[in-house]
Write a protein that holds these residues in place. Structure first.
Motif, short mmCIF file in Angstrom:
data_model
loop_
_atom_site.label_atom_id
_atom_site.label_comp_id
_atom_site.label_asym_id
_atom_site.label_seq_id
_atom_site.Cartn_x
_atom_site.Cartn_y
_atom_site.Cartn_z
N THR A 1 0.81 -1.22 0.00
CA THR A 1 0.00 0.00 0.00
C THR A 1 0.85 1.27 0.00
N ASN B 1 -0.46 -0.17 -4.23
CA ASN B 1 -1.53 -1.10 -4.56
C ASN B 1 -2.81 -0.74 -3.81
N ASN B 2 -3.93 -1.10 -4.39
CA ASN B 2 -5.21 -0.88 -3.73
C ASN B 2 -5.25 -1.63 -2.40
N SER C 1 -3.67 -5.06 -9.05
CA SER C 1 -3.96 -3.62 -8.97
C SER C 1 -3.78 -2.96 -10.33
N LYS D 1 -4.62 0.96 -9.14
CA LYS D 1 -3.39 1.52 -8.56
C LYS D 1 -3.68 2.88 -7.97
#
Length: 442
Positions: free
Chosen positions: A315, A320-321, A435, A441
C-alpha cells in the motif's frame, strides 16, 4: 564468554539503532542487520561450546523471537480491520469477486510455473534420491512425516474448503486453527459487504460505519508502524540463530540440492519480474521497494508473520489498492506458495519417481505433476505445516514414497529461508499485477 557475547550483541543493537537514526533508511539497516547477524552466528558456532551457544541464543531470542511474536500479535487485527476498511471504501460488492479471482489466478498460475522450473532444475543437475543417508535426525523426521501423512489422508479436499468458513469468528481471531487467516478474511469480507448494503439503504448510517472503521484502521496501522521499526533488530537476532545452529557439514553433503533449490528460487524471482515488466511495471523499482520485506521473510521463515510488512509495502511503497493488498498478502501466506508448495514438492517428486520405476521426464508425468502441485497448493492451508505438508500431499497423490522428505531435514532451514522469501514475493506480485490489471493503482 556468555557475558561477553551478550555485551557485543547489545552494542550491535545500539549500532543498528544509530545507523537507522542517521540514515532513516529501514531497508538499508535491515540488510546490515542481516549480514551482521549471519556473521556473528557463524563466529559464535566456531568459538563457543554447546552450552554457551544454547544459553546465549535463549537470551538473543528475546529480541528475535519477541519481534516475531509482536508481528504475530498484530496479524489478525490488521487483517480484520484493514480488509473491512478496504471493502467499505469500494463502490460495489462485485469488485470483491474480480479482486479475489485475479489474485488467486496469479498465485496458482505462478505456482504451476514454479513447479515446472523445479522439474527442469532437477533434470539439469541430475538430482536423485539415491545415496542419501538417514541419520538419527532424519529417522526421527521420517516418523513425523508418516504421522502427518496419515493426518492428511484423512482430510478430503471438500473438508479443507469447508474449514475456510468460520463457525466462530472470535475463535478464528485468536488464530485457533491452521485456516484462521483465511477465515478472518472471509468474516471481514462479509462484514464489509453488509456495510456496503447498509450504505445503499441509509447513506448517513453507512458513512458513520465507514468513518468508525477507518478510524480503527488508522489506529492499527500506527501500531503496525511501531512494530515494523523494530525490523533491523529482529532480523539481526534471527540471523544469529541461523548462523549459530546451521549444520555446515550437512549443508556441504547435500550442497547440490541446496544450490539447485536456490537457482530454481532465483529463476522464479526472474519470472515474477518478467510478469511485472510485461504489465508495464519496472522490476528494478519493484525489487528496490520490496527488499526489506523479503529480507524479513528470509530471516524469519514465516509467511504469516510477514503479512503486516507485506501489506504496508504494497500500500505505501507499491501503491496497490488496500483491498487487493490485503487479499493477496493473506491468501499468499496460505494458498499458492511458489516456493513451499511449488518448487519444493515438484523437485522431490521428480527425484523420487525413478526409485519406483517411473520416468519423471515424460510429457504426461510432467503435466500431471504440475497440475497436482497447483491444485494441492490451494488446499495446503487446510492442514497447515508449509513445505512439508505440501510435499506430503503431492507425493501421496502421486503414490510416491515419503522418505525423502525426512532425509532432507538437515538442510530444511537453509532452503526454507529462500522459499519463504519467494512465497511472500509471489503474494506481492499477485497484488501488484491485480492492482494494475483492474486499474486500481493508487
Amino acid at each position: 564468554m556468555l557475558f561477553l557475547t551478550l555485551i557485543i550483541f547489545t552494542l550491535i543493537l545500539v549500532l543498528l539503532g544509530y545507523l537507522y537514526k542517521k540514515t532513516q533508511k529501514l531497508g538499508q539497516t535491515v540488510f546490515v542487520g542481516l549480514a551482521l547477524g549471519l556473521g556473528a552466528g557463524a563466529l559464535l558456532q566456531n568459538i563457543g561450546n554447546e552450552e554457551t551457544i544454547k544459553t546465549a541464543l535463549d537470551w538473543i531470542n528475546l529480541v528475535g523471537g519477541g519481534y516475531v511474536r509482536l508481528l504475530q500479535m498484530i496479524v489478525m487485527p490488521l487483517v480484520f480491520v484493514s480488509i473491512l476498511s478496504a471493502i467499505t471504501r469500494l463502490n460495489e460488492a462485485r469488485s470483491l469477486g474480480k479482486i479475489s479471482f485475479s489474485v488467486l489466478s496469479v498465485l496458482l498460475i505462478t505456482t504451476a510455473i514454479a513447479a515446472f522450473i523445479g522439474i527442469i532444475i532437477v533434470q539439469i543437475f541430475g538430482l536423485t534420491a539415491e545415496g542419501l543417508v538417514a541419520g538419527e535426525r532424519e529417522l526421527a523426521a521420517q516418523t513425523r512425516v508418516l504421522g502427518r501423512a496419515d493426518q492428511i489422508n484423512a482430510l478430503s479436499v471438500p473438508a479443507m474448503l469447508l474449514s475456510f468458513i468460520p463457525k466462530n469468528p472470535f475463535a478464528e481471531l485468536t488464530g485457533a486453527n491452521p485456516t484462521s487467516i483465511i477465515s478472518v478474511v472471509i468474516f471481514s469480507a462479509f462484514l464489509g459487504v453488509a456495510a456496503l448494503s447498509l450504505r445503499k439503504e441509509n447513506q448517513e448510517l453507512g458513512d458513520r460505519i465507514a468513518q468508525g472503521v477507518e478510524t480503527l484502521n488508522k489506529l492499527v496501522a500506527r501500531l503496525v508502524r511501531f512494530v515494523i521499526r523494530l525490523t533491523p533488530y529482529g532480523v539481526f537476532a534471527l540471523m544469529i540463530k541461523v548462523g549459530a545452529t546451521s549444520k555446515w557439514a550437512d549443508i556441504l553433503n547435500l550442497g547440490s540440492f541446496v544450490v539447485a533449490s536456490y537457482i530454481a528460487i532465483f529463476l522464479m524471482f526472474v519470472v515474477h519480474g518478467l510478469l511485472l515488466f510485461l504489465s508495464g511495471i519496472s522490476p528494478i523499482q519493484y525489487y528496490k521497494k520490496v527488499m526489506p520485506t523479503l529480507s524479513f521473510a528470509f530471516s524469519s521463515r514465516s509467511s504469516a508473520a510477514t503479512i503486516p510488512l507485506n501489506i504496508e509495502t504494497q500500500t505505501d511503497k507499491l501503491g496497490n489498492n488496500p483491498a487487493i493488498a490485503n487479499f493477496s498478502a493473506t491468501f499468499g501466506a496460505t494458498i499458492g506458495q511458489n516456493g513451499c508448495a511449488g518448487i519444493y514438492p515438484a523437485m522431490l517428486a521428480v527425484m523420487i519417481a525413478p526409485t519406483v520405476g517411473i520416468d519423471p521426464f515424460t510429457v504426461g508425468y510432467i503435466a500431471t505433476l504440475v497440475l497436482v502441485v497447483a491444485i494441492s497448493s490451494f488446499g495446503i492451508a487446510g492442514v497447515g505445516g508449509g513445505a512439508t505438508f505440501a510435499a506430503i500431499v503431492v507425493l501421496s497423490t502421486l503414490g510416491l514414497p515419503l522418505e525423502l522428505v525426512g532425509l532432507l531435514i538437515s538442510i530444511e532451514p537453509l532452503i526454507d529461508m529462500g522459499r519463504t522469501a519467494l512465497n511472500v514475493n509471489g503474494a506481492m506480485t499477485a497484488g501488484t499485477l491485480s492492482s494494475k490489471w483492474l486499474k486500481l493503482k493508487e
